[in-house]
Design a protein around this motif. Structure first.
Motif, PDB file in Angstrom:
ATOM      1  N   GLY A   1       8.160  -3.584  -6.628  1.00  0.00           N
ATOM      2  CA  GLY A   1       7.442  -4.365  -7.258  1.00  0.00           C
ATOM      3  C   GLY A   1       8.107  -5.806  -7.941  1.00  0.00           C
ATOM      4  O   GLY A   1       7.705  -6.038  -9.112  1.00  0.00           O
TER       5      GLY A   1
ATOM      6  N   PHE B   1      -2.108   2.809 -15.164  1.00  0.00           N
ATOM      7  CA  PHE B   1      -2.264   3.497 -13.979  1.00  0.00           C
ATOM      8  C   PHE B   1      -3.364   4.927 -14.342  1.00  0.00           C
ATOM      9  O   PHE B   1      -4.032   5.259 -13.083  1.00  0.00           O
TER      10      PHE B   1
ATOM     11  N   TYR C   1      -5.218  -7.251 -13.135  1.00  0.00           N
ATOM     12  CA  TYR C   1      -3.978  -6.384 -12.488  1.00  0.00           C
ATOM     13  C   TYR C   1      -4.559  -5.079 -11.904  1.00  0.00           C
ATOM     14  O   TYR C   1      -4.440  -4.491 -10.828  1.00  0.00           O
TER      15      TYR C   1
ATOM     16  N   ASN D   1       8.412  -9.690  -8.746  1.00  0.00           N
ATOM     17  CA  ASN D   1       7.564 -10.806  -8.649  1.00  0.00           C
ATOM     18  C   ASN D   1       8.240 -12.075  -8.167  1.00  0.00           C
ATOM     19  O   ASN D   1       9.235 -12.539  -8.401  1.00  0.00           O
TER      20      ASN D   1
ATOM     21  N   GLN E   1       3.809   1.130 -18.288  1.00  0.00           N
ATOM     22  CA  GLN E   1       2.429   0.971 -17.639  1.00  0.00           C
ATOM     23  C   GLN E   1       1.566   2.215 -17.208  1.00  0.00           C
ATOM     24  O   GLN E   1       0.776   2.076 -16.541  1.00  0.00           O
TER      25      GLN E   1
ATOM     26  N   HIS F   1      13.701  -4.214 -12.478  1.00  0.00           N
ATOM     27  CA  HIS F   1      13.600  -3.902 -10.999  1.00  0.00           C
ATOM     28  C   HIS F   1      14.361  -2.953 -10.317  1.00  0.00           C
ATOM     29  O   HIS F   1      14.042  -2.399  -9.412  1.00  0.00           O
TER      30      HIS F   1
ATOM     31  N   HIS G   1       5.074  -4.189  -2.719  1.00  0.00           N
ATOM     32  CA  HIS G   1       4.063  -4.637  -3.440  1.00  0.00           C
ATOM     33  C   HIS G   1       4.525  -5.647  -4.289  1.00  0.00           C
ATOM     34  O   HIS G   1       4.674  -5.605  -5.576  1.00  0.00           O
TER      35      HIS G   1
ATOM     36  N   ASP H   1       4.746   3.044  -3.522  1.00  0.00           N
ATOM     37  CA  ASP H   1       4.940   1.822  -4.291  1.00  0.00           C
ATOM     38  C   ASP H   1       5.887   1.643  -4.936  1.00  0.00           C
ATOM     39  O   ASP H   1       6.009   2.004  -6.162  1.00  0.00           O
TER      40      ASP H   1
ATOM     41  N   VAL I   1       6.979   3.203 -10.979  1.00  0.00           N
ATOM     42  CA  VAL I   1       6.885   2.001 -12.012  1.00  0.00           C
ATOM     43  C   VAL I   1       7.131   2.418 -13.500  1.00  0.00           C
ATOM     44  O   VAL I   1       7.152   3.570 -13.875  1.00  0.00           O
TER      45      VAL I   1
ATOM     46  N   ASP J   1      -4.954  -3.649  -8.212  1.00  0.00           N
ATOM     47  CA  ASP J   1      -4.440  -2.307  -7.877  1.00  0.00           C
ATOM     48  C   ASP J   1      -5.616  -1.400  -7.122  1.00  0.00           C
ATOM     49  O   ASP J   1      -5.147  -0.800  -6.200  1.00  0.00           O
TER      50      ASP J   1
HETATM   51  N1  ARG Z   1       5.358  -6.521 -10.341  1.00  0.00           N
HETATM   52  C1  ARG Z   1       4.765  -5.521 -11.447  1.00  0.00           C
HETATM   53  C2  ARG Z   1       5.865  -5.784 -12.598  1.00  0.00           C
HETATM   54  O1  ARG Z   1       6.847  -6.523 -12.229  1.00  0.00           O
HETATM   55  C3  ARG Z   1       5.034  -4.112 -10.781  1.00  0.00           C
HETATM   56  C4  ARG Z   1       4.096  -3.750  -9.528  1.00  0.00           C
HETATM   57  C5  ARG Z   1       3.967  -2.161  -9.533  1.00  0.00           C
HETATM   58  N2  ARG Z   1       3.133  -1.912  -8.355  1.00  0.00           N
HETATM   59  C6  ARG Z   1       1.710  -1.892  -8.888  1.00  0.00           C
HETATM   60  N3  ARG Z   1       0.950  -1.483  -7.853  1.00  0.00           N
HETATM   61  N4  ARG Z   1       1.096  -2.116  -9.964  1.00  0.00           N
HETATM   62  O2  ARG Z   1       5.365  -5.313 -13.487  1.00  0.00           O
END
Ligand code: ARG
Length: 599
Positions: free
Chosen positions: A122, A367, A335, A124, A363, A133, A159, A119, A359, A339
């Motif tokens: 990521g 996780f 979120y 947006n 974060q 990113h 994702h 994954d 990631v 997930d």
């Molecule tokens: N879109 C998220 C961001 O910009 C990251 C996603 C990471 N992947 C996940 N499965 N949460 O922070």
């Protein structure tokens, strides 16, 4: 092909046994005193306890068994009990020959190939890709390629963040600007237009404008504060309506996705990053309700102040791990919920042996909670590993998160453009490459600068994005590695022009220390690749090819290859060059970039 370390260890194991010691002590490692020997075995020290003997005596017993070995030129026992080993030249040559004859360059395929989902990326939807990113894309892509190189089945999933408030914001802003569009008319039952009512540049302007309207300055008037709050309220409502399936909003959402994804694909192509799946948070939505239902039935999820939560703290925790919130008191998913539902989906569709998340390390807590909850509630079984690879921040020279000169968020596109321009300038200045070719070359070298600059750092660490350093042809940089490859290619093509055929060139024993050193380093390629994948550490491949390039360049500077009159000797060097080139090109392909023909 077996790793050279394992082959050597087989020999020392035999010697240990013949001398009456347990072979478990015989493990050989690369020497940490290259001035004294090439490999070493410290087993005599470890065996001291069991045999109640001085280590030096044990070491002497063992080296006595290795005096007429076909593998070692020298096997010495030195105080206090090290065994120092130096390989026979012909043994190394033989390994080189076999490696060169192997299309896989001696890298062994996994005996038990795993299905691994990564994954990464990521991005947006509707927000421009920014440098944050970049790391996920670069590191994830490299780990994916490493896994495949070793024979695993690796599935990369982008994702997309395609289900959040940003969607509601865009809808709200569009409704203000173009209220006449059918998407906003709830009584509309016809077909919606096929064409999106905006372009990507409009979309990229709409989102920040809308987001800006929900915030206000510190000294804002009461009216301004109320207006911002009302706007946000509307956006939240639009988000909820979208998620609850309002037809016009779904149609608009699909346009946003389409326009955004085609732009994202263009950007990722430029980075040579490629996803197998373009799934997003929205794809997990159908799995949420049944998942929540089951969590409740099984007694894991319970209500707390209106919200639905699952406890995930454990006795051994050093710092507090808060409960996993599954549904907010208004029933909205979070979120974490998305997930978790995504894991349900992935287990159902692929039943992977591992899911790896690349990631931002900030974060991490999210996780930890998500993984514990998934395991506790049985979404994953013990055969599926969940791994979080958290990466550090990419900083500017000032040590703060990388920004534009004006202090704004740097867009990925602009960053790539800046690097390519700098590369172009250097290439045109240094060399006589024709202009059109120079532009393409600058893009290839530019990509190596960006990717190597990132990957050569341990992923979890923050690093400084330094354009001057990353684009330099000297030092530990992508351009230096490419420069080395191009240098080899140029020698090989001149050899061909002189009538030589590199494919037929036979290797003979090393003629100098520098040459043997180069060979020994080449022989470690399989070990490095396998180890880097186990540790998910592309920086180990970078360190390896940097040293390989240095070893090659030292050898090259003291060897006159094309002027060599002894044809057998010359052909051998050509074969060694070609093998070095293949290893370097194979390694950079795994890192995610490639070398041009000329620079
Ligand atoms: N879109 C998220 C961001 O910009 C990251 C996603 C990471 N992947 C996940 N499965 N949460 O922070």
């Amino acid at each position: 092909m077996k790793k050279i370390l394992d082959l050597i260890t087989e020999v020392t194991e035999e010697a240990f046994e013949k001398a009456g010691y347990d072979a478990k002590y015989a493990r050989v490692t690369v020497s940490n005193r290259p001035d004294l020997c090439e490999y070493q075995c410290n087993g005599a020290m470890a065996a001291k306890k069991e045999y109640k003997k001085a280590p030096i005596q044990i070491a002497q017993d063992i080296v006595a068994q290795m005096q007429d070995s076909a593998v070692f030129e020298k096997a010495e026992a030195v105080m206090p009990g090290f065994i120092n080993l130096t390989l026979k030249k012909e043994y190394v040559t033989e390994y080189m020959k076999q490696m060169a004859a192997d299309a896989d360059l001696a890298v062994e395929k996994a005996e038990d190939p795993q299905t691994i989902m990564i994954d990464y990326g990521g991005p947006n939807v509707a927000k421009p890709l920014h440098v944050g990113h970049l790391r996920s894309a670069i590191i994830g892509e490299s780990i994916k390629r490493m896994g495949r190189r070793l024979g695993h089945k690796v599935i990369g999933d982008v994702h997309l963040g395609d289900w959040g408030l940003q969607m509601g914001l865009i809808i709200t802003e569009l409704a203000l600007r173009k209220p006449e569009l059918p998407y906003f008319d709830e009584s509309f039952t016809g077909e919606y237009p096929e064409e999106a009512p905006f372009t990507i540049s409009e979309l990229e302007e709409i989102y920040p404008t809308a987001s800006g309207k929900t915030k206000c300055a510190k000294d804002a008037s009461e009216e301004e504060i109320a207006a911002a709050a009302a706007y946000k309220e509307q956006a939240l409502k639009a988000t909820a309506d979208l998620q609850n399936g309002r037809r016009g909003y779904r149609a608009l959402w699909q346009h946003i996705i389409n326009v955004s994804v085609s732009d994202l694909k263009k950007n990722y192509r430029r980075l040579d990053v490629d996803f197998d799946l373009w799934n997003g948070e929205s794809d997990a939505q159908p799995y949420i309700a049944p998942m929540v239902q089951k969590m409740k039935e099984d007694g894991y999820a319970y209500e707390d102040q209106g919200a639905l939560i699952v406890d995930v703290k454990e006795e051994k925790d050093q710092k507090e791990v808060p409960p996993c919130m599954i549904l907010k008191s208004d029933g909205a998913a979070l979120y974490t919920t998305t997930d978790l539902a995504t894991i349900v989906e992935r287990m159902q569709d692929y039943h992977p042996d591992e899911i790896l998340y690349v990631v931002d390390k900030r974060q991490e807590m999210h996780f930890i909670q998500t993984f514990r909850c998934a395991r506790k509630t049985g979404i994953v079984d013990e055969n599926t590993k969940l791994t979080f690879l958290g990466f550090g921040t990419m900083n500017g020279k000032d040590g703060k998160p990388f920004k534009t000169r004006e202090g704004g968020v740097m867009r990925l596109e602009n960053l790539i453009k800046d690097i390519n321009e700098e590369m172009f300038r250097k290439i045109v200045e240094n060399r006589s490459v024709k202009d059109k070719e120079a532009e393409h070359t600058a893009e290839m070298v530019g990509l190596s600068a960006i990717k190597y600059g990132d990957l050569s750092n341990q992923a979890s660490k923050d690093y400084i994005f330094d354009v001057d350093r990353f684009t330099s042809f000297e030092g530990n940089t992508g351009p230096y590695i490419l420069y080395t490859i191009v240098r080899i290619k140029s020698i090989l093509s001149r050899y061909a022009e002189q009538g030589g055929n590199a494919a037929e060139a036979e290797m003979i024993d090393a003629a100098s220390d520098a040459e043997k050193k180069l060979m020994l380093h080449l022989s470690r390629y399989n070990e490095i690749m396998a180890g880097a994948f186990v540790e998910k550490a592309p920086h180990k491949i970078c360190a390896y090819i940097y040293e390989l390039s240095n070893n090659f360049n030292s050898f090259y500077h003291e060897t006159r290859i094309l002027a060599e009159e002894n044809k057998e000797q010359q052909a051998s060097w050509i074969a060694l060059l070609d093998l070095t080139r293949r290893v370097l090109e194979d390694a950079i392909a795994v890192l995610g970039f490639a070398a041009p023909e000329r620079m």
